[in-house]
Design a protein around this motif. Structure first.
Motif, PDB file in Angstrom:
ATOM      1  N   LEU A  79       0.104  51.279  -5.220  1.00  0.00           N
ATOM      2  CA  LEU A  79      -0.129  50.216  -6.197  1.00  0.00           C
ATOM      3  C   LEU A  79       1.170  49.875  -6.927  1.00  0.00           C
ATOM      4  CD1 LEU A  79      -2.723  48.786  -6.708  1.00  0.00           C
ATOM      5  CD2 LEU A  79      -3.204  50.335  -8.577  1.00  0.00           C
ATOM      6  N   MET A 123       3.262  47.725  -4.845  1.00  0.00           N
ATOM      7  CA  MET A 123       2.813  46.335  -4.823  1.00  0.00           C
ATOM      8  C   MET A 123       3.228  45.607  -6.087  1.00  0.00           C
ATOM      9  SD  MET A 123      -0.970  46.497  -3.221  1.00  0.00           S
ATOM     10  CE  MET A 123      -1.141  44.746  -3.052  1.00  0.00           C
ATOM     11  N   VAL A 124       3.245  46.339  -7.201  1.00  0.00           N
ATOM     12  CA  VAL A 124       3.583  45.677  -8.454  1.00  0.00           C
ATOM     13  C   VAL A 124       5.072  45.410  -8.554  1.00  0.00           C
ATOM     14  CG1 VAL A 124       3.584  45.961 -10.956  1.00  0.00           C
ATOM     15  CG2 VAL A 124       1.595  46.608  -9.650  1.00  0.00           C
ATOM     16  N   GLN A 176       5.163  44.037  -0.039  1.00  0.00           N
ATOM     17  CA  GLN A 176       3.860  44.160  -0.708  1.00  0.00           C
ATOM     18  C   GLN A 176       2.784  44.579   0.272  1.00  0.00           C
ATOM     19  OE1 GLN A 176       2.953  40.634  -2.932  1.00  0.00           O
ATOM     20  NE2 GLN A 176       4.007  41.434  -4.727  1.00  0.00           N
ATOM     21  N   ASP A 205       5.463  31.444  -7.507  1.00  0.00           N
ATOM     22  CA  ASP A 205       5.223  31.285  -8.938  1.00  0.00           C
ATOM     23  C   ASP A 205       5.902  30.026  -9.442  1.00  0.00           C
ATOM     24  OD1 ASP A 205       4.040  33.670  -8.624  1.00  0.00           O
ATOM     25  OD2 ASP A 205       5.702  34.841  -9.461  1.00  0.00           O
ATOM     26  N   ARG A 220       4.004  26.980  -8.667  1.00  0.00           N
ATOM     27  CA  ARG A 220       2.842  26.733  -9.515  1.00  0.00           C
ATOM     28  C   ARG A 220       3.242  26.173 -10.872  1.00  0.00           C
ATOM     29  NH1 ARG A 220      -0.582  31.900 -10.067  1.00  0.00           N
ATOM     30  NH2 ARG A 220      -1.446  30.682 -11.754  1.00  0.00           N
ATOM     31  N   GLU A 235       4.746  27.841 -13.243  1.00  0.00           N
ATOM     32  CA  GLU A 235       4.599  28.796 -14.338  1.00  0.00           C
ATOM     33  C   GLU A 235       5.956  29.202 -14.887  1.00  0.00           C
ATOM     34  OE1 GLU A 235       1.815  28.917 -15.268  1.00  0.00           O
ATOM     35  OE2 GLU A 235       0.659  28.410 -13.499  1.00  0.00           O
ATOM     36  N   GLN A 236       6.906  29.378 -13.950  1.00  0.00           N
ATOM     37  CA  GLN A 236       8.201  29.858 -14.416  1.00  0.00           C
ATOM     38  C   GLN A 236       9.272  28.861 -13.988  1.00  0.00           C
ATOM     39  OE1 GLN A 236       8.321  33.629 -12.522  1.00  0.00           O
ATOM     40  NE2 GLN A 236       7.002  34.577 -14.045  1.00  0.00           N
ATOM     41  N   LEU A 288      -1.347  33.550 -15.317  1.00  0.00           N
ATOM     42  CA  LEU A 288      -0.347  34.533 -14.905  1.00  0.00           C
ATOM     43  C   LEU A 288      -0.098  34.428 -13.405  1.00  0.00           C
ATOM     44  CD1 LEU A 288      -1.401  37.669 -16.914  1.00  0.00           C
ATOM     45  CD2 LEU A 288       0.368  36.013 -17.419  1.00  0.00           C
ATOM     46  N   THR A 289       0.996  35.073 -12.962  1.00  0.00           N
ATOM     47  CA  THR A 289       1.258  35.120 -11.527  1.00  0.00           C
ATOM     48  C   THR A 289       0.450  36.254 -10.912  1.00  0.00           C
ATOM     49  OG1 THR A 289       3.020  36.664 -11.858  1.00  0.00           O
ATOM     50  CG2 THR A 289       3.605  34.345 -11.913  1.00  0.00           C
ATOM     51  N   ARG A 327       1.384  38.718  -9.234  1.00  0.00           N
ATOM     52  CA  ARG A 327       1.945  40.050  -9.457  1.00  0.00           C
ATOM     53  C   ARG A 327       1.667  40.537 -10.870  1.00  0.00           C
ATOM     54  NH1 ARG A 327       7.778  40.297  -8.721  1.00  0.00           N
ATOM     55  NH2 ARG A 327       7.533  40.841 -10.891  1.00  0.00           N
ATOM     56  N   LEU A 336      -1.775  41.898 -10.840  1.00  0.00           N
ATOM     57  CA  LEU A 336      -1.768  43.230 -10.238  1.00  0.00           C
ATOM     58  C   LEU A 336      -1.238  44.250 -11.237  1.00  0.00           C
ATOM     59  CD1 LEU A 336      -0.537  43.009  -6.564  1.00  0.00           C
ATOM     60  CD2 LEU A 336      -2.597  44.063  -7.441  1.00  0.00           C
ATOM     61  N   ALA A 337      -0.160  43.861 -11.939  1.00  0.00           N
ATOM     62  CA  ALA A 337       0.426  44.780 -12.900  1.00  0.00           C
ATOM     63  C   ALA A 337      -0.560  45.089 -14.010  1.00  0.00           C
ATOM     64  CB  ALA A 337       1.704  44.189 -13.476  1.00  0.00           C
ATOM     65  N   PHE A 364      -3.067  47.489 -12.666  1.00  0.00           N
ATOM     66  CA  PHE A 364      -2.390  48.780 -12.533  1.00  0.00           C
ATOM     67  C   PHE A 364      -2.254  49.445 -13.905  1.00  0.00           C
ATOM     68  CE2 PHE A 364       1.714  51.110 -11.881  1.00  0.00           C
ATOM     69  CZ  PHE A 364       1.203  52.046 -11.010  1.00  0.00           C
TER      70      PHE A 364
END
Lengths: 220, 670
Positions: free
Chosen positions: A141, A144-145, A153, A213, A216, A218-219, B646-647, B649, B652-653, B656
């Protein structure tokens, strides 16, 4: 439970945790895939040893499936994907290798602290096995993060799944049907993910999820 | 037998909404639905009264409905029978009134389907004998009344009232759900029968009390959970307002009595302190709020808050006496509280009918736009006056009897052993006296400004008397108010079965055999009340005075200008207004109770503009409790909103992180 059986089982699942930790600091895709294959091979050994000491022949099938699919088919397929995608370059990790490793060690400690008291009634082998399995899951996990590349991933996800199989094999009694269906679903997941990887690359010219991202909005 | 008759009446009522409306044409459906409900309510009322007066053992019935392994349990004991009678008496009166009043509804189909369901749900709450049926019926009651509140959804403020009501109703049901969860225990004994025999540890008992006070109290409208009530009750059509104020709050009182007196086990003495303080604060604050209102229906809704406070004072006294095994005191206080339940349902329904009649005739709820209606609506004015006198606790009407009984219970409080109660109860008595006096002032204002004087607007000039059905319903309730005040012994005797059930065997002595229909709660040496003699005396003296005045005074009719404060302009606006009436009391209490601010705007010398007086009132409770909650919720949701975007990841974070947090918690907790 005689000493040798316990020691070998301990050795094998311990090395699985160790390889999980090794996965964390691989910063090249090829070496990551090689280590992942290594992970699967050790999983196959661990499950086979469980089959031997529990006298449970169906676990041999599990071990064989792990060896064939996860040890050979999936790493080879991923190798070829990486080749065709042309991404042999370095992977950027998000947090940095030192902190990630430290965090990973902390996770192993945490899972041992959680699992040992919870499973006090079980025998020592199962206790150890479950603690190691949980650390493998948590490390998967974590991977993946922390990873940003879609391929790594996937590797994180697969190693997480390895941890689940280790837990199930130690717990004496995952039916074969379940094991086979999981194996196939993992394979199908690989195919789907592979197709997606190529689709993502076609669309964005990269498999860095960071770009998704950005797409989308977002960033910046 | 009685119970199945009751349940069938409920079913008929609920069906009335669903079956009649599609069959009839749009405008003829109203009388049919209300007529059916009137019949069902009358049958249910008769059945409950028969059960109550026969003193028969509790009846139970289990239907194979609801949760499969539990079924739906119903039980008719004396307490339920009394409340079924109250609910259906109010329901029958409201239905009779609505046969006439409902014709004037602009959109009757927004009211008709929910009205029978609302009444049936209230009956089911009272009849329920397991937590599931109780909560189901409770929530049905909340939702159907919400739908009725939203009947005039385009009117200003209705949407906000409905929203606040829905939030508070949901909160209340949640509290009750948790209370029943605690009462049922880990084995899930959800029938009331199992709860009656179960024993809870004291800490859990306390928690149950707090949850019930929050849950049932928010529905009844205790301070500080009353904020929804003065918004929601007036927003509904008037016959529904009457039901919500007169009957639904009583169902909430039933919830409190049922759980605290029969299910939660033996009470601790300081429970009484909590209930008494809540009751005293509710009574005084309710009437103070009411005094500041110029909207007739909202004024009545605030008075409901006050009367709930009076009922809670009675219940608190009963708890105080019961924990100290002073059973006669407990019986007296309970009789007072239950008597007031009946009384309030009578006169509050009557007053809401009256305000509905005024609303129908003039289209106005604001008293400042009314006046002089006594000449145009004599029957409404007379019945409204009787209701005002009854709610102001004037003898020989019913409101006086129940408040007098409450005071009798307060007067024997020196027998209580706890010093805290010895000091508290007289203080609560003073609060009760204050609230009674203020209520009288408030209804002098309500009646005087609305019905007396000269009409202040053309609407009030054009008012006409309402239809016979509405007048009949109001006259019926007015007669009941007088009867219950003149013959209180009959009511007290009817309540004795309920009181015996709640106090394990003790009740007030039988009143019906006493000479001259007196009411002697404890002994003749202490106190007695005789409504009949008082009525005869009042009638006699007032007739005497009237006759002698006629005889002795001049017969010539003399017309002269009314005194107009020295102003030559005889405009109706120069009359004493509701605002003027409330001003002295606002000056006394407004500063600390409402942070009242008065600002006088004097025109410049030479300016032709009128001087203006601005009054600003703030609700402390809204500012202190609800506004911060509102702000906190808005703030949190604003912050949590970013979680939507949120993205992958980050999600997922988050998962987690949550997993790690839980595992660490587990590791540390072991």
């Amino acid at each position: 439970m005689h000493g040798l059986a316990f020691d070998v089982a301990h050795l094998l699942s311990g090395s699985l945790v160790l390889i999980s930790l090794m996965l964390l600091y691989q910063d090249r895709l090829y070496s990551l895939l090689n280590i992942f294959a290594f992970h699967a091979v050790f999983l196959a050994f661990a499950v086979a040893w469980q089959a031997f000491i529990q006298r449970a022949p169906h676990l041999y099938v599990t071990a064989a499936i792990a060896l064939a699919f996860k040890g050979i088919v999936i790493p080879v397929a991923l190798h070829r994907m990486v080749q065709r995608l042309g991404i042999h370059r370095q992977i950027e990790t998000v947090v940095g290798i030192g902190p990630t490793m430290l965090f990973g060690i902390g996770l192993v400690a945490l899972s041992i602290m959680v699992m040992l008291p919870v499973t006090e009634q079980a025998d020592a082998l199962t206790q150890e096995d479950l603690a190691f399995a949980l650390s493998v899951v948590l490390l998967g996990l974590l991977m993946m993060v922390t990873r940003r590349n879609a391929v790594s991933q996937i590797v994180g996800f697969m190693s997480l799944e390895n941890g689940l199989i280790l837990a199930a094999a130690g717990a004496k009694g995952m039916p074969l049907v379940v094991e086979i269906s999981i194996a196939f679903s993992v394979l199908i997941a690989l195919i789907v993910i592979g197709i997606f990887l190529f689709r993502i690359r076609e669309r964005f010219d990269t498999v860095d999820v960071h770009v998704l991202d950005r797409f989308r909005g977002e960033q910046p | 037998m009685v119970l199945s008759v009751l349940l069938r009446a409920m079913a008929a009522m609920a069906l009335a909404g669903g079956a009649i409306i599609p069959v009839c044409r749009r405008h003829s459906a109203g009388p049919w639905v209300y007529g059916t409900v009137l019949a069902a309510c009358s049958i249910a009322f008769a059945a409950a009264l028969a059960h109550l007066s026969s003193g028969a053992a509790p009846l139970t019935l289990t239907l194979p409905l609801g949760i499969p392994w539990l079924g739906a349990h119903f039980r008719l004991d004396a307490l339920s029978a009394f409340f079924v009678a109250v609910v259906n008496l109010g329901g029958a009166a409201a239905s009779l009134y609505a046969i006439g009043y409902g014709r004037h509804e602009s959109e009757p189909l927004r009211t008709l389907p929910f009205y029978p369901g609302f009444l049936a749900a209230m009956n089911l709450v009272v009849l329920a004998d397991d937590a599931f049926v109780f909560l189901f019926a409770w929530e049905l009651m909340s939702l159907s009344s919400w739908a009725l509140v939203m009947a005039h959804h385009r009117a200003e403020g209705t949407a906000r009232a409905g929203y606040i009501y829905l939030v508070m109703a949901g909160f209340g049901t949640l509290c009750l759900l948790l209370a029943f969860g605690l009462l049922a225990g880990s084995e899930g004994a959800y029938t009331f029968d199992a709860m009656r025999h179960g024993a809870l540890p004291e800490s859990l008992q306390t928690l149950v009390l707090i949850l019930v006070l929050l849950g049932a109290g928010s529905k009844a409208g205790i301070v500080p959970l009353h904020v929804w009530l003065p918004l929601a009750h007036p927003a509904a059509p008037s016959h529904v307002s009457a039901l919500m104020s007169g009957v639904m709050t009583k169902v909430a009182v039933y919830g409190l009595i049922r759980i605290v007196f029969t299910l939660a086990g033996p009470p601790a003495w300081w429970w009484a302190v909590i209930v008494l303080i809540i009751g005293g604060a509710t009574a005084v604050l309710g009437v103070l709020y009411a005094l500041m209102q110029h909207d007739l229906k909202r004024l009545l809704a605030y008075h409901t808050v006050e009367n709930i406070g009076i009922i809670y004072i009675g219940l608190g006294l009963a708890l105080a006496f019961q924990t100290n095994h002073l059973s006669i005191g407990a019986a007296l206080a309970l009789t007072a509280a239950l008597f007031h339940v009946l009384n309030h349902s009578l006169f509050k329904s009557l007053l809401f009918f009256g305000s509905g009649a005024v609303l129908r005739a003039t289209g106005e709820r604001d008293m400042e736009h009314l006046g002089g209606l006594i000449h145009r609506m004599p029957v409404t004015a007379a019945t409204f006056l009787i209701g005002c006198a009854a709610i102001s606790a004037l003898p020989p009407l019913n409101g006086f009897v129940s408040e007098w009984l409450t005071f009798q219970a307060i007067l024997i409080s020196p027998d209580l052993p706890q010093w805290g109660l010895k000091f508290l109860v007289p203080a609560i008595g003073a609060a009760l006296a204050l609230s009674a006096a203020l209520a009288a002032a408030c209804f002098v204002k309500a009646f005087g400004i609305t019905f007396l004087g000269r009409p202040r607007t053309p609407h009030a000039v054009a008012a006409t008397e309402v239809d016979p059905c509405s007048r009949g319903a109001m006259a019926f309730l007015a007669v009941l108010c007088i009867l219950a005040g003149v013959l209180p012994g009959l009511v007290v005797d009817a309540l004795s079965g309920v009181v015996r059930e709640l106090t394990a065997g003790s009740s007030l002595p039988a009143q019906s055999g006493l000479p001259w229909l007196s009411l002697v709660p404890l002994s003749t040496a202490r106190s007695s009340y005789n409504g009949l003699i008082l009525l005869v005396f009042l009638t006699f003296t007032s007739t005497l005075i009237a006759v002698s005045l006629r005889r002795l005074a001049s017969h010539a009719v003399r017309r002269a200008p009314a005194w107009d404060c020295g102003a030559p302009d005889a405009s109706p606006i120069t009359q004493y207004s509701a605002g003027s009436f409330a001003q002295p009391i606002r000056r006394v209490f407004g500063g600390f109770a409402f942070r009242a601010k008065e600002r006088v705007e004097m025109p410049e010398p030479g300016s032709m503009q009128p001087a203006r007086l601005h009054v600003q009132l703030r609700d402390h409770i809204w500012d202190i409790i609800f506004a911060p909650i509102q702000k906190a919720i808005a703030f949190t949701t604003e912050r949590l909103n970013t979680l939507q975007f949120l993205t992958i990841r980050s999600y997922l974070a988050l998962v987690f992180g949550a997993l790690i947090l839980l595992l660490s918690g587990l590791a540390l907790w072991q």
